[in-house]
Scaffold this motif. Structure first.
Motif, PDB file in Angstrom:
ATOM      1  N   ALA A   1      21.699  29.418   0.205  1.00 16.80           N
ATOM      2  CA  ALA A   1      22.315  28.099   0.139  1.00 16.80           C
ATOM      3  C   ALA A   1      21.280  27.032  -0.194  1.00 16.80           C
ATOM      4  N   MET A   2      20.098  27.125   0.368  1.00 12.64           N
ATOM      5  CA  MET A   2      19.046  26.158   0.075  1.00 12.64           C
ATOM      6  C   MET A   2      18.587  26.255  -1.374  1.00 12.64           C
TER       7      MET A   2
ATOM      8  N   CYS B   1      21.583  21.898   2.195  1.00 11.99           N
ATOM      9  CA  CYS B   1      22.638  22.872   1.936  1.00 11.99           C
ATOM     10  C   CYS B   1      23.856  22.521   2.788  1.00 11.99           C
ATOM     11  N   ARG B   2      24.972  23.089   2.403  1.00  9.52           N
ATOM     12  CA  ARG B   2      26.234  22.788   3.078  1.00  9.52           C
ATOM     13  C   ARG B   2      27.092  24.041   3.094  1.00  9.52           C
TER      14      ARG B   2
ATOM     15  N   GLY C   1      25.265  25.775  -3.725  1.00  8.34           N
ATOM     16  CA  GLY C   1      24.606  25.674  -2.436  1.00  8.34           C
ATOM     17  C   GLY C   1      25.216  24.659  -1.494  1.00  8.34           C
ATOM     18  N   LEU C   2      26.203  23.925  -2.014  1.00  8.23           N
ATOM     19  CA  LEU C   2      26.864  22.910  -1.192  1.00  8.23           C
ATOM     20  C   LEU C   2      28.298  23.307  -0.836  1.00  8.23           C
TER      21      LEU C   2
ATOM     22  N   LYS D   1      21.041  16.084  -2.577  1.00  3.94           N
ATOM     23  CA  LYS D   1      20.416  17.248  -3.217  1.00  3.94           C
ATOM     24  C   LYS D   1      19.654  16.851  -4.477  1.00  3.94           C
TER      25      LYS D   1
ATOM     26  N   MET E   1      28.831  26.743   0.140  1.00  6.53           N
ATOM     27  CA  MET E   1      28.564  28.107   0.582  1.00  6.53           C
ATOM     28  C   MET E   1      29.557  28.490   1.674  1.00  6.53           C
TER      29      MET E   1
END
Length: 261
Positions: free
Chosen positions: A229-230, A187-188, A237-238, A180, A240
């Protein structure tokens, strides 16, 4: 282009799942899971575990001309520096270009196949990567960490169950955190209380995968959870959460059995 292979084994593409009637506009290469060390051929069980997801993707992308292929490895083992499944994924991307021309490609894998998808993302045909419960090495060991430079310019979605006892979810978080820093398109999602096969929330995972593939390959509007998330900075965002009932207002996502390894 000659296929990369061992003595008698070569990587192969399975037949396209529900092939589009018109021209091919994009492709998904599904990478089954495997093992850390093995010279045996590909696992039929691991391949079969991905077929429900393959059918779901093929149905959802039929109007766009989405070709969905399962990649058959030379061997099921990662085998250290050989990284066989990643090499086979690169060969498969070459084969897509040979067959269909300059179409966008998504590499999608489970377990060891998720690691292969992330590792092979640098291929020029690859636009996006979907890694489901990727089986990554422990970054606390003396081994070098998994590379992330090849993920630059790609859109990447990682999904991991928080109760995964076969593949440490924190390993995929740490990889996503490093990626990231140089790539906003990572994202995750965390699937709380789910295990390695992501079976408890398989419908939600399948629909999230469809949304991601159609959005990254064909420009379909992404649902708000994926957009958030992005856009969110680490760690939000990682980490989510994938909510139960994701996409339920758009119908069921169908059965996906997950994968092991």
């Amino acid at each position: 282009m000659a296929q990369r292979g061992t003595r008698e084994r070569v990587a192969r593409l399975g037949r396209a799942v529900a092939p589009p009637e018109a021209g091919v506009g994009g492709a998904v290469l599904l990478l089954p899971s495997g093992t850390e060390q093995s010279a045996r051929g590909p696992s039929p069980l691991a391949e079969a575990a991905l077929r429900p997801l393959a059918r779901r993707l093929a149905r959802a992308g039929r109007a766009e001309g989405l070709a969905v292929h399962l990649v058959r490895y030379r061997t099921r083992g990662w085998n250290g520096a050989q990284a066989g499944p990643a090499e086979d994924a690169e060969w498969a991307a070459d084969e897509v270009v040979r067959r269909y021309g300059d179409v966008p490609v998504c590499l999608a894998g489970t377990g060891t196949g998720g690691r292969a998808a992330l590792r092979a993302a640098g291929h020029e045909a690859v636009d996006s990567v979907l890694a489901l419960a990727p089986r990554l090495p422990d970054e606390g060991t003396a081994a070098p960490p998994e590379p992330v430079r090849q993920l630059a310019g790609r859109q990447v979605l990682i999904v991991h169950g928080t109760n995964d006892t076969r593949s440490d979810p924190e390993s995929s978080f740490r990889l996503a955190e490093r990626a990231k820093k140089a790539n906003r398109g990572v994202c995750r999602f965390e699937v709380h209380a789910d295990g390695h096969g992501l079976r408890q929330y398989r419908a939600e995972v399948a629909l999230l995968a469809v949304d991601f593939v159609l959005g990254t390959l064909f420009g379909h509007p992404m649902p708000r959870p994926l957009q958030d998330a992005m856009a969110a900075p680490p760690p939000l965002g990682l980490r989510m959460p994938l909510a139960a009932g994701y996409g339920s207002t758009r119908g069921t996502a169908g059965r996906w059995a997950g994968g092991a390894g």
